[in-house]
Design a protein around this motif. Sequence first.
Motif, PDB file in Angstrom:
ATOM      1  N   PRO A   1       0.787  -1.239   0.000  1.00 50.07           N
ATOM      2  CA  PRO A   1       0.000   0.000   0.000  1.00 50.07           C
ATOM      3  C   PRO A   1       0.818   1.289   0.000  1.00 50.07           C
ATOM      4  N   MET A   2       2.147   1.192   0.258  1.00 47.74           N
ATOM      5  CA  MET A   2       2.961   2.406   0.333  1.00 47.74           C
ATOM      6  C   MET A   2       3.461   2.752  -1.059  1.00 47.74           C
ATOM      7  N   GLY A   3       2.836   3.706  -1.713  1.00 47.21           N
ATOM      8  CA  GLY A   3       3.141   3.954  -3.116  1.00 47.21           C
ATOM      9  C   GLY A   3       2.558   2.839  -3.965  1.00 47.21           C
ATOM     10  N   GLU A   4       2.788   2.971  -5.276  1.00 50.47           N
ATOM     11  CA  GLU A   4       2.306   1.907  -6.152  1.00 50.47           C
ATOM     12  C   GLU A   4       3.313   0.768  -6.183  1.00 50.47           C
TER      13      GLU A   4
ATOM     14  N   MET B   1      -5.918   0.820 -16.321  1.00 52.89           N
ATOM     15  CA  MET B   1      -6.640   1.697 -15.391  1.00 52.89           C
ATOM     16  C   MET B   1      -7.329   0.873 -14.308  1.00 52.89           C
TER      17      MET B   1
ATOM     18  N   LEU C   1      -4.818  -0.042 -11.706  1.00 55.02           N
ATOM     19  CA  LEU C   1      -4.448   1.108 -10.870  1.00 55.02           C
ATOM     20  C   LEU C   1      -5.563   1.459  -9.892  1.00 55.02           C
ATOM     21  N   TRP C   2      -6.806   1.405 -10.370  1.00 57.30           N
ATOM     22  CA  TRP C   2      -7.934   1.708  -9.474  1.00 57.30           C
ATOM     23  C   TRP C   2      -8.026   0.700  -8.334  1.00 57.30           C
TER      24      TRP C   2
ATOM     25  N   ASN D   1      -5.341   1.318  -5.881  1.00 58.03           N
ATOM     26  CA  ASN D   1      -5.531   2.571  -5.144  1.00 58.03           C
ATOM     27  C   ASN D   1      -6.621   2.462  -4.098  1.00 58.03           C
TER      28      ASN D   1
ATOM     29  N   ASP E   1      -7.905  -0.514   0.205  1.00 58.61           N
ATOM     30  CA  ASP E   1      -7.596  -0.111   1.582  1.00 58.61           C
ATOM     31  C   ASP E   1      -8.464  -0.873   2.581  1.00 58.61           C
TER      32      ASP E   1
ATOM     33  N   ARG F   1     -16.905   3.849  -8.073  1.00 54.63           N
ATOM     34  CA  ARG F   1     -16.076   5.059  -8.009  1.00 54.63           C
ATOM     35  C   ARG F   1     -15.253   5.261  -9.274  1.00 54.63           C
TER      36      ARG F   1
ATOM     37  N   PHE G   1      10.355   0.655  -0.975  1.00 54.70           N
ATOM     38  CA  PHE G   1       9.108  -0.121  -0.940  1.00 54.70           C
ATOM     39  C   PHE G   1       9.213  -1.277  -1.937  1.00 54.70           C
TER      40      PHE G   1
ATOM     41  N   LEU H   1       8.700   8.073  -4.624  1.00 52.27           N
ATOM     42  CA  LEU H   1       8.837   6.919  -3.729  1.00 52.27           C
ATOM     43  C   LEU H   1      10.084   7.047  -2.858  1.00 52.27           C
TER      44      LEU H   1
ATOM     45  N   SER I   1      -7.416  15.411  -4.626  1.00 50.29           N
ATOM     46  CA  SER I   1      -6.706  14.323  -3.960  1.00 50.29           C
ATOM     47  C   SER I   1      -7.659  13.141  -3.824  1.00 50.29           C
ATOM     48  N   ARG I   2      -7.109  12.008  -3.484  1.00 50.65           N
ATOM     49  CA  ARG I   2      -7.939  10.804  -3.263  1.00 50.65           C
ATOM     50  C   ARG I   2      -8.966  11.045  -2.165  1.00 50.65           C
TER      51      ARG I   2
ATOM     52  N   PHE J   1      -8.273  10.335  -9.928  1.00 52.61           N
ATOM     53  CA  PHE J   1      -8.160   9.042 -10.600  1.00 52.61           C
ATOM     54  C   PHE J   1      -6.697   8.638 -10.523  1.00 52.61           C
ATOM     55  N   PRO J   2      -6.405   7.351 -10.462  1.00 50.67           N
ATOM     56  CA  PRO J   2      -5.047   6.910 -10.102  1.00 50.67           C
ATOM     57  C   PRO J   2      -4.106   6.837 -11.290  1.00 50.67           C
ATOM     58  N   TYR J   3      -4.104   7.863 -12.126  1.00 49.55           N
ATOM     59  CA  TYR J   3      -3.174   7.925 -13.232  1.00 49.55           C
ATOM     60  C   TYR J   3      -2.772   9.377 -13.353  1.00 49.55           C
TER      61      TYR J   3
ATOM     62  N   ARG K   1      -0.155  10.015  -7.653  1.00 51.79           N
ATOM     63  CA  ARG K   1      -0.365   8.560  -7.592  1.00 51.79           C
ATOM     64  C   ARG K   1       0.312   7.954  -6.372  1.00 51.79           C
ATOM     65  N   GLN K   2       1.511   8.442  -6.058  1.00 50.65           N
ATOM     66  CA  GLN K   2       2.238   7.876  -4.924  1.00 50.65           C
ATOM     67  C   GLN K   2       1.752   8.479  -3.597  1.00 50.65           C
TER      68      GLN K   2
ATOM     69  N   CYS L   1      -1.041   9.682  -2.946  1.00 50.51           N
ATOM     70  CA  CYS L   1      -2.419   9.258  -2.691  1.00 50.51           C
ATOM     71  C   CYS L   1      -2.570   7.740  -2.718  1.00 50.51           C
ATOM     72  N   SER L   2      -1.475   7.006  -2.667  1.00 49.39           N
ATOM     73  CA  SER L   2      -1.621   5.548  -2.550  1.00 49.39           C
ATOM     74  C   SER L   2      -2.242   5.235  -1.197  1.00 49.39           C
ATOM     75  N   PRO L   3      -2.915   4.084  -1.076  1.00 56.53           N
ATOM     76  CA  PRO L   3      -3.734   3.872   0.126  1.00 56.53           C
ATOM     77  C   PRO L   3      -2.943   3.884   1.428  1.00 56.53           C
ATOM     78  N   GLY L   4      -1.681   3.515   1.387  1.00 52.78           N
ATOM     79  CA  GLY L   4      -0.884   3.530   2.620  1.00 52.78           C
ATOM     80  C   GLY L   4      -0.537   4.925   3.084  1.00 52.78           C
ATOM     81  N   PHE L   5      -0.550   5.917   2.201  1.00 55.26           N
ATOM     82  CA  PHE L   5      -0.269   7.303   2.581  1.00 55.26           C
ATOM     83  C   PHE L   5      -1.558   8.140   2.586  1.00 55.26           C
ATOM     84  N   ASN L   6      -2.274   8.088   1.489  1.00 54.35           N
ATOM     85  CA  ASN L   6      -3.567   8.790   1.383  1.00 54.35           C
ATOM     86  C   ASN L   6      -3.461  10.254   1.819  1.00 54.35           C
TER      87      ASN L   6
END
Lengths: 451, 451, 451
Positions: free
Chosen positions: A369-372, A394, A397-398, A401, A404, A415, C67, C236, C269-270, C297-299, C304-305, C307-312
Amino acid sequence: MSPQADTHPPSPDTVDSEIGEAIHALASEIYPICRSITGAGVRQTLDILARHIDLRRVEIPTGNRLFDWTVPKEWNIREAWIKDASGHRIVDFAENNLHVVNYSAPIHATVGLDELKQHVHTLPQQPDLIPYRTSYYAETWGFCMAHRQFEALPDGPYEVRVDAELSDGHLTYGEYLHRGESEREFLLSAHICHPSLANDNCSGLALLTLLAQELSRRSTRLSYRFIFAPGTIGALAWLHGNETAAARIDHGLIVSCVGDGGGPTYKRSRQGDAFIDRAMACLLRDSQPRGRVLDFFPYGYDERQYCSPGFNLPVGLFQRSLFGTFREYHTSADNLSFIRPRYLGESYHLVRQAIEIAEGNWTPLSLCPMGEPQLGRRGLYAATGGRKTGQATMALLWVLNLADGRHSLLAMAERSGLPYAEIADAARRLHDNGLLGTVSDQTADRPAPEG
Amino acid sequence: MSPQADTHPPSPDTVDSEIGEAIHALASEIYPICRSITGAGVRQTLDILARHIDLRRVEIPTGNRLFDWTVPKEWNIREAWIKDASGHRIVDFAENNLHVVNYSAPIHATVGLDELKQHVHTLPQQPDLIPYRTSYYAETWGFCMAHRQFEALPDGPYEVRVDAELSDGHLTYGEYLHRGESEREFLLSAHICHPSLANDNCSGLALLTLLAQELSRRSTRLSYRFIFAPGTIGALAWLHGNETAAARIDHGLIVSCVGDGGGPTYKRSRQGDAFIDRAMACLLRDSQPRGRVLDFFPYGYDERQYCSPGFNLPVGLFQRSLFGTFREYHTSADNLSFIRPRYLGESYHLVRQAIEIAEGNWTPLSLCPMGEPQLGRRGLYAATGGRKTGQATMALLWVLNLADGRHSLLAMAERSGLPYAEIADAARRLHDNGLLGTVSDQTADRPAPEG
Amino acid sequence: MSPQADTHPPSPDTVDSEIGEAIHALASEIYPICRSITGAGVRQTLDILARHIDLRRVEIPTGNRLFDWTVPKEWNIREAWIKDASGHRIVDFAENNLHVVNYSAPIHATVGLDELKQHVHTLPQQPDLIPYRTSYYAETWGFCMAHRQFEALPDGPYEVRVDAELSDGHLTYGEYLHRGESEREFLLSAHICHPSLANDNCSGLALLTLLAQELSRRSTRLSYRFIFAPGTIGALAWLHGNETAAARIDHGLIVSCVGDGGGPTYKRSRQGDAFIDRAMACLLRDSQPRGRVLDFFPYGYDERQYCSPGFNLPVGLFQRSLFGTFREYHTSADNLSFIRPRYLGESYHLVRQAIEIAEGNWTPLSLCPMGEPQLGRRGLYAATGGRKTGQATMALLWVLNLADGRHSLLAMAERSGLPYAEIADAARRLHDNGLLGTVSDQTADRPAPEG
């Protein structure tokens, strides 16, 4: 559930054409029968459906109380006609069972034109069609005919005969339960009380029968209950006798008018944002053509009973054209040429996709989850950069993202704007690559709101 | 409250035409008076209104503090004119009281055209109309006149005279309280400070006076407080002296400009979703023509004071055309031919309907919640099936479907899209047939959200 | 914070033209350099930026884990060309660094046309432009050229040479931290990995450098962190090394493509409704032309990084035209004439306004909440009544009406529809007049919902 389960549906085109023909054939078989809310027509129809699935038949005696209602007398009809002065049958039930008002009381009399007119229903705006009319709870006799023919009628006298019987008997409905791993249920119901109307609802009866047959051959997570019952009184009969089972219903669809070229249309359950409402809205957003989603309103088919305030079940209505909005509705033009294998097949496919969502929805949790994560070295990303990105990428990536633990696949499809099947496929690929784990089975639950 | 109360309003057409004529007649009576924020004009107007209702007059001395404000001197005017070199009165207060700037300081002098111009207001875009201008809190003298006349003025000299007095006295307002079963109040307020402007606000004063008169003859659940006070300073005077009463206000409407052919318009209270906001939005959704609902903004009439953050009362503004948006606004064209009995009657009807909702809203509980009750055997459903369903039947179905104890009649009208009166009528019929009970009196409360 | 702080920005016109020229000049300086995700080009660029701000350079060795990623080899290129049979250089890296695929492996060989074609990228739809292509994580060699030239190529043979080196080295990024009163941070980041593309992203690098320079000369409440890092791997790297600092980020903007004439565009942002999302939406609502706000959107770029789920993190993307939507995107037409001082200046102004909101937002509390205060005697209201009201007066009325301690200036701007700067100015004037107090510093918080 296991996310490894392949939720990717087979190619729609193949499914649609074959199954569409089969549904049309079954609908054609039951079309000629004169059904009503009770009587032999319902039993004959269930006999035909029972050739495909192991149908349980339920009979409830006349006079039984069903909440605020009472099971009415059983209606059976042998023949009905109007003869003119020369003895010629100007309308004949044997030619088209719409000619007699459904549930008509028996009559055999000679009447003048004026009295006859008080018992004849026509459609002045559609002068060549016979209307469909019923009189279940007010005992009277009546006929339906084309307005053009009606207007040309001479003074009479006319001999009218409805050789029907209203007597103590039973209310009949059919039921089929496909047991899955879980006791939680997906209800699928079609009304069986309309006489020769192809779209409304031979189409729904045939579609659900063949769907039940398909499900009977596979293992499912949920249990699937199919009900083929007369409108209103039949749904009330089932609810009255099955309050415990009703409480196990997580999702439900009433299915009717699924063979015409309109829509597709989905009418939400009274709850409005139940899982089935979200799934159908998502599917119809991405269908070709895009479907129409309507808010609940308390008129229509048996969603009226399932969504009454004492039950308030998550049961919506799936149709092609919305009832009452197409010119063939409740007329003799709702015949076998009005429904088409292609549309029946597409309808089948949409209901099946809703089942796939209910079966296959899960909530991924990113293991990275930390970054892609680096998709490129896993062969999940184009090697050459600088170009446009396709829908499959896409979707990957969705999913990453939103993985969580608070977004199910359905929430991700909602979404992202991407089709559920694309999201589900991406989640499977990411899971296969070790990038996703599971939170838990959350099929029927809304994802928790983002914190 | 008892749901048996008939909330069905009498036929609008009858109400509208009679009451519209009566409102117009009363507005015509008070139109010629030169009102201002203080002085004899206010008292004369209240005298006329008091012929219809038992009006309480409140007088607050000059110099009293009202929150951040001070009661100003009382302004009384006898005459005002400009004479040209030949002694001819080119503008005369006696002809139209808009000719003098409202609250103008006294003056008697001979001035040249240049000095005169600094004290004359015109409307170059509407050269034949006299503007309405005020100068309450900056002591100066001034006149208003048609631009066309103004441009033709020769050099002068001019004799100007404003025979007015600014002296210690009182601020005056009128108040009428109709006591109902409950101490909770519905506030209805119109400003009384504008001189000869028919729509703004002779129309509002006359409408509310006759509405108060009607209410005085009947029993109500809520208490109704009518305030006829000068804009801003008058509302502040009432609020300053009635903080306890203010806390009892559950609903409120400021009423002005209710006689023209525009709108109807409703501007929400600052709260935005108060009961009165929902009721007015529902009524204007179904009015002919459909009305316009605006979000609150802190400019306009006395909703500015009632909706100030320290009070934040549920008080909205009801008008036909929104103030400032019609060309007659604040000009001599806002005269008695600009307001029409028909529109006054429709406005009256809408305010009265809002009162009906506040009085009659209740929360039904279905006594037959499992499935639908059988309406047919109670004569509430068409005997012949297969046809389209009318609005009255839809109202019955909606009320039954939403009668889960969480939807008031207003919430049902909102969700169903059906007029409140239709829903209220259906609920009464269902109650009379033993199908509905009551949860409790929930008139002023939002229904709890669906669980 | 102290509400006395003047949040009124200087005239945009003056700011825009001067700073726009300066940004264009700096962008022009770094434009010719061949940057990539590693190598000398990044360092050269940072050297130039470091003339303006005290830039910290961070070097991370090849092979380090970030990561899921690994720092790749460092890429450095000396020359690259294709020679035809006569020894003529038909494409030459020295002329345009887009001619070589970014991160191309070294090659020196003689190949026929067929083999050459497998290593050449063109744009058939834009035959005169050279595309920008990369191959970071798949080792291969390649060239880019105009499609028109490519199609005219004879059979060959061709001598191809990429004199590049892929060897252990470092990943390089630059960082500048402007310390404010608070440790809470506003992140501003631009990618530094693209070669000669003016809008994408010389424009962003130059804009942020001069913004950092301006901030370095003033005191701020928040701390401002500027990051100039290669796309993806650079973000990253920073996140991997700064998890504590990342948790201090209250607001963030990725800045790229800020010099063209489209947009402005903001991608949320996400989180979707973070303070920065609300501030940018408010600014773009009022910008000229009105900007466009897109959901996340995650592109895209490094959001992208972040707003990745681990950071958000609350990090959005600010651009003029959205990437991928303008025809010059990722081609040789994204050159110095494509970006204009005027647009660069406007972009600078918008980012600076977002900073003003983050710095200056506060939550006023009316000291005169019962009714409106008398603005007239404080010179804050027109002396003559009856006329229309201007925006400055409306801003005063809105601020007073919403000064209940639950609305920040930003919330007031959102609800009133008035520009933030107008609201901030009104609040300052009211505070100066003793009409407003402060609740507390609520800059980064959402106002509590109205009770």
